[in-house]
Every structure is written in C-alpha cells, then in structure tokens.
Design a protein around this motif. Structure first.
Motif: not given
Length: 221
Positions: A171-183
C-alpha cells in the motif's frame, strides 16, 4: 438518564429511542415524556450526566496515567492540575465512546458541564492567568477539557485490525508514487510493524502537554 447511558454503552447511541428506553425501564413509552420533552432533551441529560462523572480538582482529579489526585487547586501547579483534570475526563469518556459526537451536537451546556468549565476557569484564574488569557486558554484547550479531541479523520477502524507488513508495504509503495509525504508518514507512524490506527491516548497526552507548555509561555508574556 442512567438507563439511557447504560443502553448507549451497551448497544450504541443509535439504539436510543423513547420506546427502547421504556423497555429498559419496564414502563410505557409515554411515561418517559413525564421526565424529558423529547429525544434531544434526553440526549442533553445523558451527556451532562456523563460529564458529571468527571472529577474536578475539588473532588480529586487523578490522571489516567496513575497521577495522584489533587484535593484543591492549591495542591498542585495549574498545569499539573489541568493535566490531571483532562486525563480524568478522558478516562470517563473512554467508558462512553458514544458521548463525544453527542456532546459536539449539543447547543447548550448543562449544569454539570457548566460546573466542570467553572472548575477549569478557577484553576487558570488562581494560577495567575488574566481573564483574557483564561478566555484564550478555554478556546485552545477546547474539547480536551472533556477528554476527547476532534481529529482530521477517524482511523479507529484501522486500529482494530492492523495490516500485515507485506500488505502494508504494498500500500505504501502505491501511495509513494503520487502521495510521497503521506507514504512517508504512514511508514513513520506504523504500530507494531504494520499500518494501523494511531495511539489515541499517546496523541491526546502529547497534544495536551504541548498546549499546556504554550499556555505557560502565554502567561509569562
């Protein structure tokens, strides 16, 4: 009110109705209207009764983390006393998880709520705050004085079932592409090695102590 609180504690606030409360009490539903005008009046009384369970400094408010109670405001400095009061309030609220949203929906404070607020104001005024500073402090502390906070979002559902590390990493990997600070934040505040709900008690105490430190600075201006 006690029967209503017990029903809400057991079955949730959505269970509250005049009919169900009457069943709990073993009476006819219409007889409930002898004591309250309507459901809103009932909810007003229920939340005020819950707040009435919160000890003030006069009663000996002890911290939820085992701090000793204070018999009066003179027995502890204002910050320690307020901290004990807020943590004592939290201990009460945690036993009635339905109460915060109902408290927030009320339009006028009841007698117990007013007594609680007056006790808080007394601690601040006797602690050396001006009337204006006390007014600011009341707004800054907000609902923490009643043992809860209004967070940006409710993550309580996640706290009951944290994701396993492999799923969380995906999940974090998927978030990191567009929402890096949330990840980044999600990884930084994982609990027990997996994504899940925040430690609400720890965050409550951290924010409370931060606010009390800030109020100490305001007092010294």
């Amino acid at each position: 009110m006690a029967a209503g609180i017990a029903l809400a504690d057991r079955d949730g606030i959505e269970s509250i109705s005049m009919r169900k409360l009457a069943q709990e009490l073993g009476v006819e539903a219409m007889s409930i209207y002898t004591h309250v005008r309507n459901k809103d009046d009932l909810l007003d009384g229920m939340v005020d009764a819950v707040i009435g369970q919160i000890p003030t400094t006069a009663d000996g408010a002890g911290g939820a983390d085992g701090a000793d109670g204070a018999d009066s405001a003179a027995d502890a400095d204002w910050a320690t006393t307020l901290r004990q009061m807020a943590l004592a309030a939290r201990a009460v609220i945690l036993t009635h998880p339905w109460a915060p949203p109902v408290i927030e929906s009320r339009t006028a404070p009841g007698p117990a709520t007013l007594r609680h607020i007056d006790a808080v104001l007394s601690v601040l005024r006797k602690g050396g705050f001006t009337v204006a500073q006390t007014h600011h402090a009341l707004h800054i502390l907000g609902s923490r004085l009643l043992g809860f906070t209004q967070d940006l979002f409710d993550d309580s559902a996640g706290s009951s079932g944290a994701l396993d590390p492999e799923t969380a990493a995906g999940i974090v990997s998927e978030l990191g592409a567009t929402l890096p600070y949330i990840a980044e934040m999600a990884l930084a505040v994982t609990h027990q090695g997996a994504l899940g709900g925040c430690d609400d008690d720890a965050e409550f105490q951290f924010a409370l102590d931060f606010i009390l430190d800030g109020l100490a600075g305001l007092q010294n201006r």
